[in-house]
Design an enzyme around this catalytic site. Structure first.
Site, PDB file in Angstrom:
ATOM      1  N   GLU A   1      -4.898  -8.913  -0.027  1.00 14.81           N
ATOM      2  CA  GLU A   1      -5.660  -8.557   1.186  1.00 14.81           C
ATOM      3  C   GLU A   1      -7.117  -8.464   0.788  1.00 14.81           C
ATOM      4  O   GLU A   1      -7.486  -7.609  -0.031  1.00 14.81           O
ATOM      5  CB  GLU A   1      -5.173  -7.230   1.786  1.00 14.81           C
TER       6      GLU A   1
ATOM      7  N   GLU B   1       0.840  -1.209   0.000  1.00 14.64           N
ATOM      8  CA  GLU B   1       0.000   0.000   0.000  1.00 14.64           C
ATOM      9  C   GLU B   1       0.873   1.256   0.000  1.00 14.64           C
ATOM     10  O   GLU B   1       0.734   2.122   0.872  1.00 14.64           O
ATOM     11  CB  GLU B   1      -0.985  -0.011   1.175  1.00 14.64           C
TER      12      GLU B   1
HETATM   13  O1  AHR Z   1      -4.913  -6.049   7.141  1.00 13.11           O
HETATM   14  C1  AHR Z   1      -4.809  -4.878   7.888  1.00 13.11           C
HETATM   15  C2  AHR Z   1      -4.193  -3.730   7.102  1.00 13.11           C
HETATM   16  O2  AHR Z   1      -5.025  -3.369   6.036  1.00 13.11           O
HETATM   17  C3  AHR Z   1      -2.882  -3.998   6.434  1.00 13.11           C
HETATM   18  O3  AHR Z   1      -1.801  -3.868   7.297  1.00 13.11           O
HETATM   19  C4  AHR Z   1      -2.825  -2.947   5.382  1.00 13.11           C
HETATM   20  O4  AHR Z   1      -2.051  -3.325   4.271  1.00 13.11           O
HETATM   21  C5  AHR Z   1      -4.285  -2.726   5.023  1.00 13.11           C
HETATM   22  O5  AHR Z   1      -4.614  -1.409   4.983  1.00 13.11           O
END
Ligand code: AHR
Length: 532
Positions: A337, A209
């Site tokens: 994710e 990110e």
């Molecule tokens: O999964 C929790 C968080 O969500 C992670 O650390 C991040 O990459 C995302 O924003």
């Protein structure tokens, strides 16, 4: 009237022609319009794309009790463990055949300095976790412990290197520590720390990110970093090919997708490499997360499922853009994710992202896995967030106690789909409406498993009505199909430490007669059957 016709991931037009022929036949036979009985045609003659097992990957960030407490309890703990890693969690995860685990983050990865987490316990350098609750992490669970954990559960390693606050050299040294032989400086250090043989790193995340917690970089700023990391951070263990994954889009925004794909396409002759582009997408509603994890009703159930189905459009958007640069689909879209992000459990540290996990979340997981399967030609990796105690977890722990969540069972039931070849399915899904939300009533996929059997997954989205499904498997010799159904007394039913078996799958076996099977699945349920 046919409201939704769904098909498996298979771009070949011959398959689509065959599938539409099958649908026409069903219509002619008067099946496709039946409201209560749903006729499903599985086209075993036109196999589609392989569903890469890495789509069933997990994510384990140094966050809350995801690692410390959830996986790592330390060698001296009274909780049964092997070299500090809890045995109950390992045993449960083994049953999922977890293909890959992403570690150490997430946002944490861009603040992690791996050298703080190697060597004797006394040499570890505790680190405050800025992103997640500000707590002190002991760094007792470092590279060697993660690799031990990966080996214990039989999975591959997906390592995210620190691009935000680290250096190219730090990342390159880490890869040398993990993958080079003991003759190299860092390989020698690894051997001294107890592991002479190089580890295998299957996937490498080049930042996380970077448009947000990874450094608020523009797409151009990230591209500059990417060139360096993709060029200098080498895998030395040739026994394990390694896929490099660039930071990709923030939801529907396309700047990163376009910049990274253009960089890759324009510079194919460079001595560097890239195999994946990451996509993060949570089912969350408005930020900050406020949807309740428990004590909700059907309107909330329908709202979150409607939201989660947007994953399909998101993948379509980025896949279409990737196609412009990479029509041969060499670069994977890595959904590393995903999952539902809910309001934190009452009384918990909000930075620990602890939430309960209900039957709704199991249905939501199945819908996402089905979406990934329909995009199997581009989506070859995905990692649900997260594995233990964090967000949409497989497992919850509290001290010595452990409970398996409804989402855990979906992942276990879907094991036959790992590396299976998707088969086109045709059916009239019908619709399920709650207030403003209109969803498909059922969601169905089918595949030929590695063992040559046919697996069918049926999600009944409708929270009120059971669904009777007649599946035509074509020419199969099987006489039965068996598997499990995951259903619950209510959509918000959960498993707790005191009542761990409220939501558990029940075995189901149905006869297959001349290639056809019929079964009735309960409301808001997930069923996976495999021919025997
Ligand atoms: O999964 C929790 C968080 O969500 C992670 O650390 C991040 O990459 C995302 O924003």
């Amino acid at each position: 009237m046919i409201e939704v016709a769904r098909k498996g991931a298979q771009p070949q037009s011959v398959t689509m022609r065959a599938a539409s022929g099958l649908l026409a036949m069903l219509l002619f036979m008067g099946f496709a319009s039946a409201r209560d009985g749903i006729d499903v045609g599985v086209d075993t003659e036109h196999p589609g794309t392989k569903l890469d097992r890495h789509v069933f990957g997990q994510f384990a960030e140094d966050l809350g009790t995801g690692l410390y407490g959830g996986i790592w309890v330390g060698r001296d703990s009274s909780i049964p463990n092997t070299r500090g890693i809890r045995n109950d969690v390992v045993a449960a995860l083994k049953d999922l055949h977890v293909p890959v685990v992403r570690w150490p983050g997430g946002c944490f990865a861009d603040e992690y300095h791996w050298q703080d987490g190697i060597g004797p316990a006394a040499a570890r350098r505790p680190q405050p976790n800025y992103n997640w609750g500000g707590v002190l992490e002991s760094n007792e669970f470092g590279t060697d412990e993660f690799m031990d954990f990966a080996q214990q559960i039989g999975t591959e390693a997906y390592i995210s290197v620190n691009v935000g606050s680290g250096t190219v050299k730090e990342a390159a040294d880490w890869l040398q520590y993990m993958t080079a032989d003991a003759g190299s400086a860092w390989g020698k250090q690894r051997a001294a720390n107890g592991h002479p043989a190089p580890y295998r790193v299957a996937m490498l995340g080049l930042g996380n990110e970077s448009w947000d917690c990874g450094g608020h970089m523009s797409a151009a700023e990230y591209s500059f970093q990417l060139k360096l990391y993709a060029r200098f951070v080498h895998n030395w263990n040739k026994a394990q090919p390694m896929q490099r994954v660039a930071v990709g889009p923030n939801g529907a925004k396309t700047e990163y997708t376009e910049a990274v794909m253009k960089l890759w396409k324009d510079n194919a002759d460079w001595d560097w490499g890239l195999e994946g582009l990451s996509l993060h997408s949570y089912t969350v509603g408005k930020w900050p997360p406020s949807w309740p994890a428990t004590d909700f009703g059907e309107p909330d159930y329908a709202k979150s499922l409607a939201e989660t189905l947007k994953m399909d459009e998101l993948i379509r958007t980025h896949s279409a853009l990737m196609d412009q640069f990479d029509p041969q689909k060499k670069i994977s879209l890595v959904v590393d994710e995903w999952g539902v992000w809910l309001a934190p459990s009452k009384g918990s540290n909000p930075g620990f992202l602890q939430q309960q996990n209900s039957q709704r979340d199991a249905v939501l997981a199945a819908l996402n896995l089905n979406i990934f399967s329909r995009h199997a030609d581009r989506v070859r990796n995905a990692n649900i967030a997260q594995m233990v105690n964090v967000l949409q977890a497989m497992i919850l722990t509290d001290g010595p106690k452990m409970v398996l969540t409804p989402t855990y069972y979906v992942f276990r039931m879907y094991v036959p789909f790992q590396d299976a070849v998707m088969l086109p399915v045709q059916y009239a899904a019908g619709s399920y409406a709650v207030g403003d939300f209109k969803l498909p009533r059922v969601d169905i996929i089918a595949a030929r498993t590695q063992e040559g059997k046919i697996a069918v997954a049926i999600t009944n989205v409708d929270a009120k009505q059971p669904a009777t499904v007649q599946v035509d498997l074509g020419k199969v010799s099987a006489k039965t199909a068996s598997g499990e159904t995951l259903a619950a007394p209510k959509v918000d039913a959960v498993n707790t430490f005191d009542a761990p078996r409220t939501v558990v799958p029940k075995g189901v076996t149905v006869p297959v007669k001349t290639g056809r099977l019929t079964l009735t699945v309960p409301p808001a349920s997930v069923t996976v059957l495999t021919t025997q």
